[in-house]
Design a protein around this motif. Sequence first.
Motif, PDB file in Angstrom:
ATOM      1  N   GLN A 131      13.604  -8.192  16.945  1.00  0.00           N
ATOM      2  CA  GLN A 131      14.277  -8.753  15.781  1.00  0.00           C
ATOM      3  C   GLN A 131      13.422  -8.611  14.522  1.00  0.00           C
ATOM      4  O   GLN A 131      13.908  -8.194  13.467  1.00  0.00           O
ATOM      5  N   LEU A 132      12.112  -8.920  14.641  1.00  0.00           N
ATOM      6  CA  LEU A 132      11.216  -8.772  13.500  1.00  0.00           C
ATOM      7  C   LEU A 132      11.069  -7.305  13.119  1.00  0.00           C
ATOM      8  O   LEU A 132      10.997  -6.966  11.925  1.00  0.00           O
ATOM      9  N   ARG A 133      11.049  -6.442  14.127  1.00  0.00           N
ATOM     10  CA  ARG A 133      10.945  -4.995  13.856  1.00  0.00           C
ATOM     11  C   ARG A 133      12.152  -4.512  13.055  1.00  0.00           C
ATOM     12  O   ARG A 133      12.014  -3.724  12.110  1.00  0.00           O
ATOM     13  N   ALA A 134      13.334  -5.008  13.407  1.00  0.00           N
ATOM     14  CA  ALA A 134      14.545  -4.623  12.681  1.00  0.00           C
ATOM     15  C   ALA A 134      14.539  -5.192  11.266  1.00  0.00           C
ATOM     16  O   ALA A 134      14.958  -4.519  10.314  1.00  0.00           O
ATOM     17  N   ASP A 135      14.021  -6.402  11.107  1.00  0.00           N
ATOM     18  CA  ASP A 135      13.946  -7.016   9.773  1.00  0.00           C
ATOM     19  C   ASP A 135      13.002  -6.232   8.861  1.00  0.00           C
ATOM     20  O   ASP A 135      13.297  -6.019   7.681  1.00  0.00           O
ATOM     21  N   ILE A 136      11.868  -5.800   9.414  1.00  0.00           N
ATOM     22  CA  ILE A 136      10.902  -5.039   8.611  1.00  0.00           C
ATOM     23  C   ILE A 136      11.498  -3.698   8.191  1.00  0.00           C
ATOM     24  O   ILE A 136      11.325  -3.247   7.046  1.00  0.00           O
TER      25      ILE A 136
ATOM     26  N   LEU B 120       0.815  -1.210   0.000  1.00  0.00           N
ATOM     27  CA  LEU B 120       0.000   0.000   0.000  1.00  0.00           C
ATOM     28  C   LEU B 120       0.854   1.268   0.000  1.00  0.00           C
ATOM     29  O   LEU B 120       0.341   2.361  -0.254  1.00  0.00           O
ATOM     30  N   GLY B 121       2.126   1.106   0.303  1.00  0.00           N
ATOM     31  CA  GLY B 121       3.005   2.261   0.297  1.00  0.00           C
ATOM     32  C   GLY B 121       3.405   2.734   1.673  1.00  0.00           C
ATOM     33  O   GLY B 121       4.011   3.804   1.819  1.00  0.00           O
ATOM     34  N   VAL B 122       3.055   1.965   2.713  1.00  0.00           N
ATOM     35  CA  VAL B 122       3.432   2.351   4.075  1.00  0.00           C
ATOM     36  C   VAL B 122       4.942   2.196   4.243  1.00  0.00           C
ATOM     37  O   VAL B 122       5.543   1.209   3.817  1.00  0.00           O
ATOM     38  N   SER B 123       5.540   3.145   4.868  1.00  0.00           N
ATOM     39  CA  SER B 123       6.986   3.108   5.093  1.00  0.00           C
ATOM     40  C   SER B 123       7.359   1.933   6.001  1.00  0.00           C
ATOM     41  O   SER B 123       6.713   1.716   7.034  1.00  0.00           O
ATOM     42  N   PRO B 124       8.396   1.145   5.648  1.00  0.00           N
ATOM     43  CA  PRO B 124       8.827   0.031   6.504  1.00  0.00           C
ATOM     44  C   PRO B 124       9.192   0.481   7.912  1.00  0.00           C
ATOM     45  O   PRO B 124       8.921  -0.234   8.878  1.00  0.00           O
ATOM     46  N   LEU B 125       9.796   1.658   8.023  1.00  0.00           N
ATOM     47  CA  LEU B 125      10.156   2.174   9.340  1.00  0.00           C
ATOM     48  C   LEU B 125       8.916   2.487  10.158  1.00  0.00           C
ATOM     49  O   LEU B 125       8.846   2.190  11.364  1.00  0.00           O
ATOM     50  N   LEU B 126       7.906   3.087   9.507  1.00  0.00           N
ATOM     51  CA  LEU B 126       6.647   3.397  10.200  1.00  0.00           C
ATOM     52  C   LEU B 126       5.940   2.110  10.620  1.00  0.00           C
ATOM     53  O   LEU B 126       5.402   2.012  11.735  1.00  0.00           O
ATOM     54  N   LEU B 127       5.937   1.113   9.733  1.00  0.00           N
ATOM     55  CA  LEU B 127       5.275  -0.160  10.029  1.00  0.00           C
ATOM     56  C   LEU B 127       5.955  -0.872  11.192  1.00  0.00           C
ATOM     57  O   LEU B 127       5.274  -1.380  12.100  1.00  0.00           O
ATOM     58  N   SER B 128       7.265  -0.884  11.197  1.00  0.00           N
ATOM     59  CA  SER B 128       7.994  -1.596  12.253  1.00  0.00           C
ATOM     60  C   SER B 128       7.830  -0.929  13.609  1.00  0.00           C
ATOM     61  O   SER B 128       7.792  -1.608  14.639  1.00  0.00           O
ATOM     62  N   SER B 129       7.738   0.388  13.634  1.00  0.00           N
ATOM     63  CA  SER B 129       7.646   1.096  14.913  1.00  0.00           C
ATOM     64  C   SER B 129       6.233   1.141  15.471  1.00  0.00           C
ATOM     65  O   SER B 129       6.050   1.278  16.683  1.00  0.00           O
TER      66      SER B 129
ATOM     67  N   LYS C 227      15.130  -5.430   2.926  1.00  0.00           N
ATOM     68  CA  LYS C 227      14.217  -5.325   1.787  1.00  0.00           C
ATOM     69  C   LYS C 227      13.837  -6.699   1.235  1.00  0.00           C
ATOM     70  O   LYS C 227      12.843  -6.832   0.530  1.00  0.00           O
ATOM     71  N   GLU C 228      14.648  -7.703   1.536  1.00  0.00           N
ATOM     72  CA  GLU C 228      14.335  -9.036   1.053  1.00  0.00           C
ATOM     73  C   GLU C 228      13.253  -9.720   1.880  1.00  0.00           C
ATOM     74  O   GLU C 228      12.804 -10.814   1.541  1.00  0.00           O
ATOM     75  N   LEU C 229      12.830  -9.065   2.973  1.00  0.00           N
ATOM     76  CA  LEU C 229      11.822  -9.670   3.840  1.00  0.00           C
ATOM     77  C   LEU C 229      10.490  -9.869   3.104  1.00  0.00           C
ATOM     78  O   LEU C 229       9.795 -10.863   3.339  1.00  0.00           O
ATOM     79  N   ILE C 230      10.157  -8.931   2.224  1.00  0.00           N
ATOM     80  CA  ILE C 230       8.885  -9.041   1.502  1.00  0.00           C
ATOM     81  C   ILE C 230       8.852 -10.317   0.673  1.00  0.00           C
ATOM     82  O   ILE C 230       7.869 -11.070   0.694  1.00  0.00           O
ATOM     83  N   THR C 231       9.926 -10.583  -0.045  1.00  0.00           N
ATOM     84  CA  THR C 231      10.002 -11.805  -0.854  1.00  0.00           C
ATOM     85  C   THR C 231       9.941 -13.040   0.032  1.00  0.00           C
ATOM     86  O   THR C 231       9.264 -14.025  -0.284  1.00  0.00           O
TER      87      THR C 231
END
Length: 536
Positions: A486-491, A406-415, A495-499
């Motif tokens: 750990q999951l927060r840092a991965d998100i 949807l375009g949400v920033s990975p940093l915003l999603l993780s936090s 970038k390979e987490l999505i795949t």
Amino acid sequence: MYIPGFTADFSLSPSCLLSAGINPVSSTGILPFNPVKLVLLVAWVYLCLYFVRFIQFSPLVPKKYKSIASILTLFTGPLLLLVLFIIDSAKKSSISGDNIFVLIKQQLKNIVTNIRSRRVGSAKDDSAIKLLNSSGHELKEIYGHGSGERQDSHILNLTEKIIADALDLRASDILIDPKDESMYTIRLRIDGVLRTVKKLDANISRAVVNSIKAVSSMDISEKRRPQDGAFIAKRAETATSFRVASAGVVNGEKLSIRILNQNAGTFKLTDVGLTNKQYTIIKSAMNKPNGMVLVCGPTGSGKTTTMYAMLNHIDRFTRNVVTIEDPTEAVLPQASQIEINPKADITFAKALRSILRQDPDVICVGEIRDEETAEIALRAAQTGHLVLATIHCDSNATALVRLLDLGVSPLLLSSGLRLLISQRLLRRLCNHCKRPAQLPQRTIQEFHAKHIDYRHMYEAVGCKHCAETGYWGRVAILDLLVVTNQLRADIANNKELITQLRNEGTKKGKSNLTKEALRKVTSGVTSLDELKRVVG
């Protein structure tokens, strides 16, 4: 009384009089006609007059032939309608390919249903149901006649009976759609499974569809363009809300009616069917002052009910709870509930912006549908608010992928994200008829190899209590994903987490749901067939 000139014509022998139970001495007082025949003649005349009136509103007779049919009915009575009924059934049989006797039987059932619906409609007791539009006007008032004219009242009563039966059978959806040009089917989704409960003549069904559209404030003249509406059914002191969607389909118009769960406001976390570990995790997330708890699953998987159960865990006297829903399914005391209305330009994103200026402690978002709503909700979760939301996804992994897509920033999603909950609903076995499961030898060997205890497994049978389905009610199974550091840092960084999530996350999520479902099977709550149907 003796009548001169009639004695010779109507004189009877003493034996005849005795056999008829008449005293020969009083034979001079016999009537010059048979009273039984007179009563039958009067009854036949009234019956003919009734059917002349009935034929004016019968769909069996075309309008241009109604005058001729009325004249013929004066002499033939119900015989003409019987002939027309058989001819109409023969035509429908040739069109649909069904057996003519099956069609006649079905139409006779419809007639009995109409008669019963009139009785139901005429009964003035606490079980009577009233259909009201959003303004509070009753269905019969909308049609312009308080008590309903004869030709319309049975349609309105039949409409009310269909709604009342759906409520009695615990249905979540009502589907009215054309089977062919001559027949409509009425199906109910009960415990997540569709069941055909009635077949109605097309003319009667179109009238029922128009009645529901009218009480839902929809345009009954528009039959091709999709429309949305809503109405309320009131029985005694209970009111139930309904959402209606129409669409033009082949052979007519389809109507989908969603029955909103009015008991959701009383659900608690202990009613959902959680394990002790799951209850502890969710309770811990709800006690935190901020962060987002996201519930995901397909349509009809109980996401909203679970979200209400979490809201009922919160002390709404000491915390300001504001919800945004489409529509509001149940009333939550001491909570501010906002209903989405696109016509009034009230969307999830705009309502969410306004809520942030109302000093909320807990924000509930009915559904995340776009980037703007997702971004505002996650920012709110960052800035000291506890946010509960739902999203239509197959698993926890796909929920993360969809938010990133949807375009949400990975940093915003993780936090902002704290907990992900993926949910399904399994049907419970009927306690009246379930029996120990008879498993194949191969399945037993597989359970032995995996150290699974199969001794308390049961299977569905079917009885009158469960309408021969073998199931009664549903229970939830959940897959929880706690967002660790750990999951927060991965998100945030990988970038390979999505795949990776696309390839492995969904499989892992289904595996977790399968394990939870298997626990319900081994404890005798549900069956192995139900596990395969829902989880796969």
